[in-house]
Scaffold this active site. Structure first.
Site, mmCIF file in Angstrom:
data_model
loop_
_atom_site.group_PDB
_atom_site.id
_atom_site.type_symbol
_atom_site.label_atom_id
_atom_site.label_comp_id
_atom_site.label_asym_id
_atom_site.label_seq_id
_atom_site.Cartn_x
_atom_site.Cartn_y
_atom_site.Cartn_z
ATOM 1 N N SER A 1 -7.565 3.149 -2.198
ATOM 2 C CA SER A 1 -7.742 3.981 -1.008
ATOM 3 C C SER A 1 -6.451 4.653 -0.582
ATOM 4 C CB SER A 1 -8.284 3.132 0.149
ATOM 5 O OG SER A 1 -7.385 2.073 0.459
ATOM 6 N N HIS B 1 -7.792 -7.251 22.517
ATOM 7 C CA HIS B 1 -8.020 -8.403 23.387
ATOM 8 C C HIS B 1 -8.272 -9.699 22.612
ATOM 9 C CE1 HIS B 1 -8.283 -5.257 26.302
ATOM 10 N NE2 HIS B 1 -9.398 -4.801 25.795
ATOM 11 N N ASN C 1 -3.573 -0.182 -3.212
ATOM 12 C CA ASN C 1 -5.026 -0.126 -3.149
ATOM 13 C C ASN C 1 -5.492 1.286 -3.474
ATOM 14 O OD1 ASN C 1 -5.192 -2.803 -2.411
ATOM 15 N ND2 ASN C 1 -5.269 -2.377 -0.219
ATOM 16 N N SER D 1 -6.499 -10.014 3.502
ATOM 17 C CA SER D 1 -5.746 -8.772 3.501
ATOM 18 C C SER D 1 -4.696 -8.802 2.398
ATOM 19 C CB SER D 1 -5.058 -8.564 4.850
ATOM 20 O OG SER D 1 -4.027 -9.525 5.017
ATOM 21 N N THR D 2 -4.248 -7.614 2.004
ATOM 22 C CA THR D 2 -3.177 -7.528 1.016
ATOM 23 C C THR D 2 -1.934 -8.266 1.510
ATOM 24 O OG1 THR D 2 -3.996 -5.378 0.270
ATOM 25 C CG2 THR D 2 -1.736 -5.932 -0.312
ATOM 26 N N ASN E 1 0.788 -1.240 0.000
ATOM 27 C CA ASN E 1 0.000 0.000 0.000
ATOM 28 C C ASN E 1 0.817 1.286 0.000
ATOM 29 O OD1 ASN E 1 -2.352 -1.534 -0.061
ATOM 30 N ND2 ASN E 1 -2.476 -1.614 2.165
#
Length: 395
Positions: free
Chosen positions: A235, A367, A233, A319-320, A211
């Protein structure tokens, strides 16, 4: 005579009533005197409440209370639970996250050695089911004119390959019949901050980054600069460069730091991704910079998704980072991962971390352990790849 008889009977009745009354009053008086003289007959359930409170008061120490063992563990004060479960972690630094981090360290702290059999197993399965070395990117060899490209994020939509689109594809896959000895896949996690891993990363033969990350100035010492593949990406550049609708020089200049690397564009994940990815490619062509735009193959993404889902990954979309790690396992003999740490605190010093090494955004996970990272940790434990956590030279 009769009157005298009735009068006698009335007097006897009156005397009888008086006697009964005296007897009744005597009985009551006797009972009262007995009760008052025997006040020790108090039932146990009427003991004063403070006595119970004194037994259960949490401030009573175990040294002065031999009957405190009946207190159930789940009634202990919260701070006592935390101290028992994670004595090495300060509650000020890592509230609630110590359990999952310590669980990770149980697996990670073991000395890492590559296990060739496990590595070959995964490499073979990925090659058979996904064929990344041939199909990871769209090429003129695997996607001819007139064929249909199915969007992996919108199964009902497709794009027909026109001659103009076909022209933008590489002629053949750059990964076919090639193997690199050492490869570094570099994520953007805040764990890379002050890691001094730049030289180590740059020393590998093949470097994949995600990215369009910043590499210059203060970041270079920790993340390096060498790049062979960088993903992009939409974005990561749409907002920053106005969707490439206006001036494109700033966008092109930002790509210069990646040299002649391949820029991997997910143009066919969703229909709305296609126009900005094409504009990115046209911008590179118009300004004639050495970076090489290539399109990620949605068929490869779908095959990868099916494969990793069978291995326990629950995320709807990969995910990438996991996509390029999968490719690296096919084309590289030794795979090293940097910057893959999704949690809010460092695994060794427990200091707070940002989501990316280059911003101040907070980390996502506190968590729980995302299934993708759990998979990477499993592959690390099995000697398939090596996950680097912490400063380079200290692992």
């Amino acid at each position: 005579m009769i009157g005298l008889l009735w009068e006698g009977r009335g007097m006897r009745g009156h005397c009888f009533s008086v006697m009964l009354t005296v007897l009744f009053l005597g009985t009551l008086l006797t009972t009262f005197i007995w009760y008052m003289s025997n006040d020790s007959h108090v039932e146990p359930h009427r003991l004063p409440a403070p006595k119970k409170t004194e037994k259960r008061a949490p401030s009573v120490s175990s040294d002065s209370c031999n009957d405190c063992s009946h207190v159930e563990p789940d009634k202990l004060p919260p701070q006592k639970k935390t101290e028992e479960k994670a004595p090495s972690v300060s509650s000020d630094n890592c509230k609630g996250c110590s359990k999952v981090i310590n669980k990770v360290l149980e697996h990670y702290s073991q000395t890492w050695t590559k296990q060739e059999e496990n590595y070959q197993k995964y490499r073979s399965q990925l090659h058979t089911r996904c064929r990344g070395s041939e199909k990871a990117i769209l090429t003129q060899a695997n996607t001819p004119v007139g064929s249909k490209i199915l969007y992996d994020g919108e199964k009902q939509r497709f794009r027909k390959v026109t001659l103009e689109l076909f022209r933008t594809f590489m002629k053949e896959s750059p990964f076919s019949n090639k193997t690199w000895d050492t490869c570094a896949v570099v994520g953007n996690g805040g764990i890379l901050t002050n890691s001094n891993c730049g030289n180590t990363i740059d020393s590998t033969q093949f470097v994949i980054r995600c990215n369009l990350p910043p590499l210059e100035n203060e970041f270079k010492a920790h993340v390096g600069s060498k790049t062979d593949i960088v993903t992009a990406n939409p974005s990561s550049y749409m907002k920053k460069f106005g969707g490439l609708q206006g001036q494109r020089r700033p966008f092109v200049d930002s790509l210069q730091k990646y040299g002649n690397s391949m820029m991997l564009l997910p143009a066919f994940s969703f229909a709305f991704s296609t126009p900005p990815c094409l504009r990115a490619l046209y911008s590179v062509e118009d300004f004639e910079i050495p970076i090489q735009p290539v399109f990620l193959n949605p068929e490869y993404i779908q095959n990868l998704t099916d494969f990793w889902r069978s291995q326990g990954v629950r995320e709807i979309r990969l995910s990438t980072g996991l996509v390029v790690t999968s490719l690296a396992l096919e084309i590289c003999t030794n795979v090293h991962l940097y910057g893959f740490w999704p949690f809010s605190h460092h695994p060794h010093g427990f200091q707070p971390l940002t989501h990316h090494y280059y911003d101040d955004r907070k980390a996502n996970y506190f968590h729980s352990m995302p299934s993708e990272f759990k998979l990477l940790l499993q592959l690390h434990s099995q000697g398939v790849l090596r996950l680097h956590l912490g400063q380079c030279g200290e692992q």
